[in-house]
Design a protein around this motif. Sequence first.
Motif, mmCIF file in Angstrom:
data_model
loop_
_atom_site.group_PDB
_atom_site.id
_atom_site.type_symbol
_atom_site.label_atom_id
_atom_site.label_comp_id
_atom_site.label_asym_id
_atom_site.label_seq_id
_atom_site.Cartn_x
_atom_site.Cartn_y
_atom_site.Cartn_z
ATOM 1 N N HIS B 88 0.845 -1.202 0.000
ATOM 2 C CA HIS B 88 0.000 0.000 0.000
ATOM 3 C C HIS B 88 0.881 1.254 0.000
ATOM 4 C CE1 HIS B 88 -3.186 2.846 0.880
ATOM 5 N NE2 HIS B 88 -2.508 3.259 1.932
ATOM 6 N N ALA B 261 -3.621 -4.317 2.195
ATOM 7 C CA ALA B 261 -3.183 -4.474 0.809
ATOM 8 C C ALA B 261 -2.315 -5.713 0.693
ATOM 9 C CB ALA B 261 -2.402 -3.239 0.351
ATOM 10 N N SER B 270 -8.142 -4.018 -4.198
ATOM 11 C CA SER B 270 -7.599 -3.061 -3.236
ATOM 12 C C SER B 270 -8.613 -2.765 -2.138
ATOM 13 C CB SER B 270 -7.223 -1.764 -3.957
ATOM 14 O OG SER B 270 -6.221 -2.000 -4.931
ATOM 15 N N GLU B 275 -5.384 3.519 -4.245
ATOM 16 C CA GLU B 275 -4.482 2.427 -4.601
ATOM 17 C C GLU B 275 -4.868 1.846 -5.969
ATOM 18 O OE1 GLU B 275 -3.798 -1.769 -2.744
ATOM 19 O OE2 GLU B 275 -3.454 -0.259 -1.194
#
Lengths: 331, 331
Positions: B88, B261, B270, B275
Amino acid sequence: MRLATRANGTPDGELIVVSEDQGRARVAGPRWPSLLSAFGDWSAAEADLQAVDGCLAAGEGEPLDPASLRAPLPRAWQWLDGSAFQVHADLMQVAFGTDPIPSDKPLMYQGLSDRFYGPFEPVPFRSEADGIDFEGEYGVIVDAVPLGTGAAEAQTYIKLIVQINDWSLRKLAVPEMKTGFGWIQAKPACSMAPFAVTPAALGAGWRDGRVCLDLTIHWNGAHFGNANGREMRFGFHELIAHAAATRDLVAGTIIGSGTVANTDYAKVGSSCISERRAIEMISAGKPKTDFMAFGDRVRMEARSPNGGSPFGAMAQTVVDLRTLRPQLPGN
Amino acid sequence: MRLATRANGTPDGELIVVSEDQGRARVAGPRWPSLLSAFGDWSAAEADLQAVDGCLAAGEGEPLDPASLRAPLPRAWQWLDGSAFQVHADLMQVAFGTDPIPSDKPLMYQGLSDRFYGPFEPVPFRSEADGIDFEGEYGVIVDAVPLGTGAAEAQTYIKLIVQINDWSLRKLAVPEMKTGFGWIQAKPACSMAPFAVTPAALGAGWRDGRVCLDLTIHWNGAHFGNANGREMRFGFHELIAHAAATRDLVAGTIIGSGTVANTDYAKVGSSCISERRAIEMISAGKPKTDFMAFGDRVRMEARSPNGGSPFGAMAQTVVDLRTLRPQLPGN
């Protein structure tokens, strides 16, 4: 009106109203056991507290024992600390070796609010190697501020003004800044001076959302600084509007000015060691003042032009946490 | 054991214990009116709550009305949110166009803790132009953690585990990060799923200080992500030790994992829009997914391998603050 909190064995302490000469006090009463409870319904509380203040003005009340005092607000739901003195921000870039901060908005972080040390409490730290520093500043406590409140309207939500020492661990500060996430380890609990005062009680000391008073600081008995709060780039009302842009501010939120600093620092001195070190770096190429050692004392007191001390003095000693807690993990 | 908070007109709500099948509940009782009060003396509270849990296991209790539920902890003294999933963090650098963050320590900021939205509350924002995004994550609630507690010992302070949506305003995030002070405007109040559960109740879903469960997310009914909590670079015990390095953590502190993540994001999706946009930028040169619009719905639910839903589902609608508050400043 001047408020304080007396230790009574509870987390929030006992709310008292203090006479103008700071010699007498009276409890706010059972409806408002603590300042935090008063911020649960400030309009009602303020009226009751002013009635108590009237009794004090008439000579009633009991002698005030300063040793019984905690921070006026020993814990709060939210502490948002600005950095509103431009010369402080500029000098900290020198001290930290960082680039200028690209922002037209006020600088602000959210800090630890579950505990504010009282004005005479020893303040424990884990290590002198962390770069223990004080930061003398002013703060305001607001009633509930609705999201989207503008700066002009924000003035009306400022109910009390306080004086704060925002303890900082400088050796931990720059790595945390570089993450962009702000400070956790570099910002332990702050301390607060004895009295929270209404804007009206500050008189001419409160102008344009700024505390226009000298903040006199002594370190181990030696004069360290005497900067005036008037030079904030953004007033408290503007800091509040910034904070309330995307959130409602809960009643009792404390908003800080950041370290009080003046462009005339060569004459008035500073309100934190890091800034003095930056000035030494500029004038002599390197810092010569070390950060605090265990046993060091710092005294902070805002002074009125007439010599008054509206918030009372904060006088604290830095101590080694390990002497307070022999069972500390890793000890 | 599974705890929840029922609306009762007070800021902290009413603490209830919920049966394993989530169909029944019983009030914790007058000694522990709220979860926050229980964290005032967790050892004593836990024993009492487990007794109530025993009654529920024996078939007692009243039917649970999910619509009555608020966040399990509607407000806390401290909310410290990490960013412990490396993939992430890596993708957010792409999304934000920022440099890699130079830190071997966990990333962490202090956020708004005076209000957590309940699992079904509409969530108001001032403008779609701020880049409204969700962030699905896990969190733990700790008993008082003494300063200096190491990671191994920190495990013992983890009392409850929760599921959180850390609402974020992406258009405001990068300028605030660049100040180094962290986020104020970019991080309004979070939401929490209905149930706070003990580590023991998660069973194999709780391993090595990580919530090893899939976090299933739907946006406007469409599947968005199914990332698993196991890939935290730092476990919750390590996040706690980081936070407690220079401060005592007040009982009831909530520590967040940051957006869940997985390295296998191409397959699992996600837990936030930003993201996904980063993944689109990598694969197609530019983002194609917009942030949320007023009226959008997001549903988050951690799932056990056996299909269970330990924290319950969080199902929320994003709304225009101006429709809720016609008197909003500037409206």
